[in-house]
Design a protein around this motif. Structure first.
Motif, PDB file in Angstrom:
ATOM      1  N   TYR A 167      34.976   4.231   2.132  1.00  0.00           N
ATOM      2  CA  TYR A 167      34.638   4.172   0.704  1.00  0.00           C
ATOM      3  C   TYR A 167      34.928   2.776   0.160  1.00  0.00           C
ATOM      4  O   TYR A 167      34.101   2.178  -0.519  1.00  0.00           O
ATOM      5  CB  TYR A 167      35.458   5.212  -0.068  1.00  0.00           C
ATOM      6  CG  TYR A 167      35.148   5.234  -1.551  1.00  0.00           C
ATOM      7  CD1 TYR A 167      34.215   6.131  -2.056  1.00  0.00           C
ATOM      8  CD2 TYR A 167      35.769   4.352  -2.429  1.00  0.00           C
ATOM      9  CE1 TYR A 167      33.908   6.140  -3.409  1.00  0.00           C
ATOM     10  CE2 TYR A 167      35.464   4.349  -3.781  1.00  0.00           C
ATOM     11  CZ  TYR A 167      34.537   5.250  -4.268  1.00  0.00           C
ATOM     12  OH  TYR A 167      34.222   5.251  -5.606  1.00  0.00           O
ATOM     13  N   GLN A 170      32.448   0.244   1.589  1.00  0.00           N
ATOM     14  CA  GLN A 170      31.114   0.483   1.031  1.00  0.00           C
ATOM     15  C   GLN A 170      31.067   0.091  -0.462  1.00  0.00           C
ATOM     16  O   GLN A 170      30.134  -0.556  -0.912  1.00  0.00           O
ATOM     17  CB  GLN A 170      30.772   1.976   1.213  1.00  0.00           C
ATOM     18  CG  GLN A 170      29.494   2.438   0.581  1.00  0.00           C
ATOM     19  CD  GLN A 170      28.301   2.269   1.488  1.00  0.00           C
ATOM     20  OE1 GLN A 170      28.063   1.182   2.005  1.00  0.00           O
ATOM     21  NE2 GLN A 170      27.549   3.322   1.686  1.00  0.00           N
ATOM     22  N   GLU A 171      32.114   0.490  -1.185  1.00  0.00           N
ATOM     23  CA  GLU A 171      32.169   0.223  -2.631  1.00  0.00           C
ATOM     24  C   GLU A 171      32.195  -1.284  -2.885  1.00  0.00           C
ATOM     25  O   GLU A 171      31.530  -1.791  -3.776  1.00  0.00           O
ATOM     26  CB  GLU A 171      33.424   0.892  -3.206  1.00  0.00           C
ATOM     27  CG  GLU A 171      33.319   1.266  -4.676  1.00  0.00           C
ATOM     28  CD  GLU A 171      33.978   0.268  -5.580  1.00  0.00           C
ATOM     29  OE1 GLU A 171      34.545  -0.719  -5.068  1.00  0.00           O
ATOM     30  OE2 GLU A 171      33.908   0.458  -6.814  1.00  0.00           O
ATOM     31  N   GLN A 173      31.005  -3.621  -0.957  1.00  0.00           N
ATOM     32  CA  GLN A 173      29.678  -4.173  -0.670  1.00  0.00           C
ATOM     33  C   GLN A 173      28.707  -3.904  -1.814  1.00  0.00           C
ATOM     34  O   GLN A 173      27.919  -4.773  -2.181  1.00  0.00           O
ATOM     35  CB  GLN A 173      29.108  -3.572   0.629  1.00  0.00           C
ATOM     36  CG  GLN A 173      29.835  -4.001   1.886  1.00  0.00           C
ATOM     37  CD  GLN A 173      29.728  -5.495   2.132  1.00  0.00           C
ATOM     38  OE1 GLN A 173      28.684  -6.074   1.968  1.00  0.00           O
ATOM     39  NE2 GLN A 173      30.837  -6.117   2.504  1.00  0.00           N
ATOM     40  N   ILE A 174      28.782  -2.700  -2.359  1.00  0.00           N
ATOM     41  CA  ILE A 174      27.861  -2.355  -3.461  1.00  0.00           C
ATOM     42  C   ILE A 174      28.189  -3.198  -4.698  1.00  0.00           C
ATOM     43  O   ILE A 174      27.301  -3.710  -5.364  1.00  0.00           O
ATOM     44  CB  ILE A 174      27.901  -0.848  -3.778  1.00  0.00           C
ATOM     45  CG1 ILE A 174      27.403  -0.054  -2.567  1.00  0.00           C
ATOM     46  CG2 ILE A 174      27.046  -0.516  -4.987  1.00  0.00           C
ATOM     47  CD1 ILE A 174      27.538   1.437  -2.700  1.00  0.00           C
ATOM     48  N   LYS A 175      29.477  -3.347  -4.962  1.00  0.00           N
ATOM     49  CA  LYS A 175      29.884  -4.155  -6.126  1.00  0.00           C
ATOM     50  C   LYS A 175      29.481  -5.608  -5.954  1.00  0.00           C
ATOM     51  O   LYS A 175      29.170  -6.305  -6.917  1.00  0.00           O
ATOM     52  CB  LYS A 175      31.404  -4.074  -6.303  1.00  0.00           C
ATOM     53  CG  LYS A 175      31.862  -2.880  -7.131  1.00  0.00           C
ATOM     54  CD  LYS A 175      31.678  -3.132  -8.616  1.00  0.00           C
ATOM     55  CE  LYS A 175      32.232  -1.987  -9.432  1.00  0.00           C
ATOM     56  NZ  LYS A 175      31.817  -2.052 -10.832  1.00  0.00           N
TER      57      LYS A 175
ATOM     58  N   PHE B 172      19.484   1.359  -3.070  1.00  0.00           N
ATOM     59  CA  PHE B 172      20.845   1.094  -3.549  1.00  0.00           C
ATOM     60  C   PHE B 172      21.431   2.314  -4.244  1.00  0.00           C
ATOM     61  O   PHE B 172      22.608   2.616  -4.085  1.00  0.00           O
ATOM     62  CB  PHE B 172      20.857  -0.119  -4.481  1.00  0.00           C
ATOM     63  CG  PHE B 172      20.993  -1.406  -3.730  1.00  0.00           C
ATOM     64  CD1 PHE B 172      22.189  -1.741  -3.131  1.00  0.00           C
ATOM     65  CD2 PHE B 172      19.934  -2.264  -3.589  1.00  0.00           C
ATOM     66  CE1 PHE B 172      22.329  -2.910  -2.412  1.00  0.00           C
ATOM     67  CE2 PHE B 172      20.054  -3.448  -2.869  1.00  0.00           C
ATOM     68  CZ  PHE B 172      21.252  -3.763  -2.278  1.00  0.00           C
ATOM     69  N   ARG B 175      22.926   4.634  -1.922  1.00  0.00           N
ATOM     70  CA  ARG B 175      24.226   4.266  -1.346  1.00  0.00           C
ATOM     71  C   ARG B 175      25.360   4.775  -2.232  1.00  0.00           C
ATOM     72  O   ARG B 175      26.487   4.891  -1.790  1.00  0.00           O
ATOM     73  CB  ARG B 175      24.328   2.749  -1.197  1.00  0.00           C
ATOM     74  CG  ARG B 175      23.446   2.224  -0.073  1.00  0.00           C
ATOM     75  CD  ARG B 175      23.518   0.736  -0.005  1.00  0.00           C
ATOM     76  NE  ARG B 175      24.790   0.280   0.532  1.00  0.00           N
ATOM     77  CZ  ARG B 175      25.177  -0.990   0.529  1.00  0.00           C
ATOM     78  NH1 ARG B 175      24.401  -1.903   0.037  1.00  0.00           N
ATOM     79  NH2 ARG B 175      26.332  -1.342   1.045  1.00  0.00           N
ATOM     80  N   VAL B 176      25.037   5.036  -3.474  1.00  0.00           N
ATOM     81  CA  VAL B 176      26.054   5.578  -4.394  1.00  0.00           C
ATOM     82  C   VAL B 176      26.000   7.103  -4.389  1.00  0.00           C
ATOM     83  O   VAL B 176      27.033   7.775  -4.323  1.00  0.00           O
ATOM     84  CB  VAL B 176      25.847   5.020  -5.820  1.00  0.00           C
ATOM     85  CG1 VAL B 176      26.872   5.614  -6.780  1.00  0.00           C
ATOM     86  CG2 VAL B 176      25.941   3.506  -5.821  1.00  0.00           C
ATOM     87  N   ASP B 290      29.744  -4.595 -15.215  1.00  0.00           N
ATOM     88  CA  ASP B 290      29.909  -4.505 -13.758  1.00  0.00           C
ATOM     89  C   ASP B 290      31.385  -4.507 -13.352  1.00  0.00           C
ATOM     90  O   ASP B 290      31.730  -4.091 -12.247  1.00  0.00           O
ATOM     91  CB  ASP B 290      29.168  -5.660 -13.088  1.00  0.00           C
ATOM     92  CG  ASP B 290      28.887  -5.378 -11.617  1.00  0.00           C
ATOM     93  OD1 ASP B 290      28.732  -4.189 -11.262  1.00  0.00           O
ATOM     94  OD2 ASP B 290      28.830  -6.325 -10.823  1.00  0.00           O
ATOM     95  N   VAL B 295      31.125   1.878 -12.085  1.00  0.00           N
ATOM     96  CA  VAL B 295      29.801   1.482 -12.595  1.00  0.00           C
ATOM     97  C   VAL B 295      29.235   0.446 -11.627  1.00  0.00           C
ATOM     98  O   VAL B 295      29.917  -0.518 -11.279  1.00  0.00           O
ATOM     99  CB  VAL B 295      29.888   0.870 -14.010  1.00  0.00           C
ATOM    100  CG1 VAL B 295      28.516   0.373 -14.452  1.00  0.00           C
ATOM    101  CG2 VAL B 295      30.386   1.898 -15.005  1.00  0.00           C
ATOM    102  N   TYR B 296      28.027   0.659 -11.189  1.00  0.00           N
ATOM    103  CA  TYR B 296      27.395  -0.259 -10.231  1.00  0.00           C
ATOM    104  C   TYR B 296      26.148  -0.829 -10.884  1.00  0.00           C
ATOM    105  O   TYR B 296      25.153  -0.138 -11.050  1.00  0.00           O
ATOM    106  CB  TYR B 296      27.087   0.475  -8.920  1.00  0.00           C
ATOM    107  CG  TYR B 296      28.341   1.106  -8.385  1.00  0.00           C
ATOM    108  CD1 TYR B 296      29.290   0.327  -7.744  1.00  0.00           C
ATOM    109  CD2 TYR B 296      28.622   2.455  -8.596  1.00  0.00           C
ATOM    110  CE1 TYR B 296      30.489   0.867  -7.308  1.00  0.00           C
ATOM    111  CE2 TYR B 296      29.811   3.009  -8.171  1.00  0.00           C
ATOM    112  CZ  TYR B 296      30.728   2.213  -7.529  1.00  0.00           C
ATOM    113  OH  TYR B 296      31.923   2.747  -7.118  1.00  0.00           O
ATOM    114  N   TYR B 298      23.100  -3.527 -11.228  1.00  0.00           N
ATOM    115  CA  TYR B 298      22.199  -4.421 -10.498  1.00  0.00           C
ATOM    116  C   TYR B 298      21.140  -4.958 -11.453  1.00  0.00           C
ATOM    117  O   TYR B 298      20.604  -4.207 -12.269  1.00  0.00           O
ATOM    118  CB  TYR B 298      21.491  -3.654  -9.369  1.00  0.00           C
ATOM    119  CG  TYR B 298      22.335  -3.503  -8.136  1.00  0.00           C
ATOM    120  CD1 TYR B 298      23.422  -2.635  -8.114  1.00  0.00           C
ATOM    121  CD2 TYR B 298      22.052  -4.232  -7.004  1.00  0.00           C
ATOM    122  CE1 TYR B 298      24.207  -2.506  -6.991  1.00  0.00           C
ATOM    123  CE2 TYR B 298      22.832  -4.102  -5.865  1.00  0.00           C
ATOM    124  CZ  TYR B 298      23.903  -3.247  -5.858  1.00  0.00           C
ATOM    125  OH  TYR B 298      24.682  -3.130  -4.745  1.00  0.00           O
TER     126      TYR B 298
END
Lengths: 295, 438
Positions: A167, A170-171, A173-175, B172, B175-176, B290, B295-296, B298
């Protein structure tokens, strides 16, 4: 030397068929661990199906080992700590296989099989202490149940810690709005969060009941020796950490990355109680076991 | 050939703020096409306006079309040409043709190899055609571009994997969130890419959609299409906590979502994650959103970064595509030039033979008693003489027509021979189709 000790242990304790099954199971879990890690890191070259097939075969071999042990005459099954830990590994493997069949999740096998391999490594390393002369292991059903439940909860927490690491990676990388190559096969954040929560919800009662059974296995007079045992202390801290995470999640006080960091903190205590302190403070361990055996 | 040209801005050379300012909404394109033909002296014109590019394609006899087109583009949007000049690119001749082929093939797109752009190019071309703004030159070029796009997508792996901005966004989001069927998507503002993203989400099984717009009627229209609910923009704060995925693409000049709004929304939804896609420029969501956990956020530039990484992994495919495009440009130019010389050669030949016929008739009028076979021999002699005299000239015209700078000299010849200049342009039907070639 360890291999010799383990070999002599298996020769003394079990028949040829059961020893073969045990060795097949241990080797299989190691192979499954390597294959599943390879599938995670090199998804284009290694398919995770290979690890799953090996894992199923190893679980089957381990089940046959126990079937053989209960069928054969001679040393009583589960009369030594090695077999009790192996039984916990079997439960864990079956639980993982059933869970992965019900709700498949990418990448989790890369942590489940190494967890099983680690359990066997520790079991293997500690085999000499289990077979030392005059030591008979946990014959009492209460103590067997205590060990099985606690090790099961440790296995579940290993999975929770693995999911927490996944997690956090992954988190991150997403951020950062990036996509790492080997993380493409990681489950979504939602799945990992659910997995960690499920592990805590399942693992907490297992650990709690395991503790209660452990306390019951000792008489009231022996309780005084327990605080001196670092393993017991580490387990208690782990229990408190997990209660904290559970309540924190429930009340919404722990959110974002924080609960996952705390899962890792809790897992440090799993390592301390299962491996580190157990190996480092053999004297304290021996005192507890001597008290039990004297009874 | 040098009469083809393109001027424009795209995601590589201009930030979103500029692209948005020079964009042409569909309703303004007919008037802009008229301006191109009248004010900028373009014989043919097509305007391509998407979220990532605004391009004016022209076929013009103007010797310096750049300045006229730049001025037109700037005037249309109330900008100074000097200011706009910093962000624009201009291609002419072979480069302009190659540029269109790359654009239609998705090689110049934010998401490499995307197929969405070819439809946008087709739409722009059809709009220009319906306004009678296209002719033989742009018809043939655009038809070639569509065929090349088809060829690139079928013969190379350029369009495999992530195909469009919208699909990247959905990847994306996945992925969440593992399961989209119990999730709610909130579309704020109705834009092309935003709606397309919603479409992708719908295809991926999104549970509920809410469409929010300043004009409730427009929101209802889109919401009905996706089986969702429509809400006015004033109620956005009430609906934000319900949204798992927020897609924002309004034309607002200031952020409409603040950090505090998201913080409150997260509290109300028990800190469950929110995936935010800000497709607007200027941005709709404050950048510090961000920083909030769970919260993600983009935006379009983030997608570009991912696309660049994606492009690197497909450099081999890019090489193959470039080879195909070079081959297609050569083929287009060869067809274009040889065809454009044909009317001139025909006119020259017709004129010479008309003179021959007149002179032979005049000569034979003096020798009425001459036997017929001798008359025929004289006529044949004259024809052979004219053909021999014409041969080096025709060869020279053909050779000249294969040169890159042939257009001006061919035009001069056409004028000298009284040939209609338009007749020297290629006919799209006369070109072999790329599929047949390959």
């Amino acid at each position: 030397m360890l291999a010799d000790t383990f070999h002599s242990f298996s020769q003394q304790t079990m028949g040829t068929f059961t020893a073969l099954m045990l060795h097949l199971a241990i080797g299989g879990f190691f192979l499954a661990a390597i294959l599943s890690l390879a599938a995670l890191l090199l998804p284009s070259r290694v398919k995770s199906g290979a690890a799953d097939i090996t894992g199923v075969a190893s679980t089957l071999a381990l089940a046959l080992f126990f079937a053989g042990r209960f069928a054969e005459a001679g040393t009583e099954p589960l009369s030594n700590m090695f077999e009790v830990v192996a039984l916990s590994a079997l439960f864990l493997a079956v639980a993982y296989l059933v869970a992965s069949r019900l709700k498949p999740m990418r990448g989790v096998s890369a942590f489940a099989y190494p967890a099983l391999a680690v359990i066997f490594i520790v079991d293997y390393l500690l085999a000499p202490t289990f077979v030392r002369p005059g030591h008979h292991g946990p014959e009492e059903p209460l103590l067997v149940a205590h060990v099985v439940l606690v090790i099961l909860s440790y296995g579940v927490y290993f999975l929770a810690a693995a999911a927490a690491v996944m997690y956090l990676l992954q988190e991150r990388q997403i951020k950062r709005h990036k996509e790492a190559r080997f993380m493409k096969d990681f489950p979504s954040l939602e799945s990992l969060r659910k997995l960690v929560n499920t592990c805590i919800v399942v693992g907490l009662p297992l650990l709690s009941v395991g503790f209660i059974l452990g306390f019951l296995a000792f008489s009231r007079e022996d309780w005084s020796s327990l605080p001196a045992n670092p393993k017991v202390l580490a387990s208690m801290v782990l229990w408190l950490v997990l209660i904290g995470i559970y309540l924190g999640r429930l009340t919404g006080l722990l959110h974002g990355r924080r609960p996952f960091y705390w899962v890792l903190v809790g897992f440090c205590f799993v390592i301390l109680s299962y491996v580190g302190l157990g190996l480092m403070s053999v004297r304290a361990q021996q005192a507890t076991h001597t008290a039990l055996e004297a009874r | 050939m040098n009469r083809y040209c393109v001027i424009g801005v795209n995601h590589k050379f201009a930030p979103l703020e500029i692209r948005e300012r020079v964009a042409y909404p569909d309703r303004r394109i007919p008037a802009a096409l008229r301006s191109m033909r009248e004010a900028a002296q373009c014989e043919e014109a097509v305007i391509l306006s998407t979220c990532n590019r605004v391009e004016l394609y022209a076929f013009t006899s103007d010797s310096d079309p750049r300045e006229r087109l730049l001025k037109l583009m700037a005037d249309d949007h109330g900008l100074q040409p000097e200011f706009l000049a910093r962000y624009i690119y201009f291609h002419r001749g072979r480069n302009a043709i190659e540029h269109l082929l790359r654009v239609a093939g998705g090689l110049d797109s934010l998401v490499l190899g995307e197929t969405q752009i070819v439809n946008q190019v087709k739409k722009s071309y059809l709009l220009a055609q319906s306004e009678n703004a296209t002719g033989k030159a742009l018809n043939s070029l655009f038809h070639r571009a569509f065929n090349v796009a088809k060829r690139l997508h079928s013969e190379t792996g350029i369009s495999s994997g992530q195909l469009s901005t919208s699909s990247v966004a959905v990847t994306f989001a996945r992925r969440v969130f593992e399961n989209l069927s119990d999730k709610t998507a909130l579309l704020v503002g109705v834009g092309e890419v935003g709606e397309l993203t919603l479409n992708y989400l719908k295809d991926s099984g999104i549970g509920r959609t809410i469409v929010c717009s300043r004009t409730l009627d427009r929101a209802r229209e889109v919401a009905t299409r996706y089986g969702g609910d429509a809400v006015p923009l004033d109620l956005i704060e009430d609906y934000l906590p319900r949204a798992d995925i927020v897609i924002s693409q309004t034309a607002s000049e200031r952020p409409i979502f603040s950090r505090e709004m998201f913080k409150q929304a997260l509290k109300k939804r028990g800190w469950r994650s929110i995936f935010v896609l800000d497709l607007a420029v200027p941005r709709d969501v404050a950048p510090d959103v961000d920083e909030l956990p769970d919260v993600y956020l983009y935006n379009v530039d983030d997608l570009e970064q991912v696309v660049a990484e994606h492009a690197l992994t497909r450099s081999h495919e890019i090489k193959r595509c470039t080879e195909i495009i070079t081959q297609e440009v050569d083929s287009f130019l060869a067809g274009f030039q040889s065809f454009s010389a044909a009317p001139i050669i025909k006119a020259l030949s017709e004129r010479a033979h008309a003179i021959r016929e007149a002179e032979v008739s005049r000569l034979l009028a003096h020798f009425v008693d001459l036997p017929t076979d001798q008359k025929a021999e004289i006529a044949m002699f004259a024809e052979q003489l004219v053909n021999k005299l014409l041969h080096p000239q025709i060869s020279a015209i053909k050779a000249q027509s294969r040169r890159e700078d042939a257009a001006d000299s061919l035009r001069l010849l056409a004028r000298a021979l009284g040939v209609d200049e338009a007749a020297t342009l290629p006919n799209p039907e006369a070109h072999p189709q790329p599929e047949k070639q390959s």
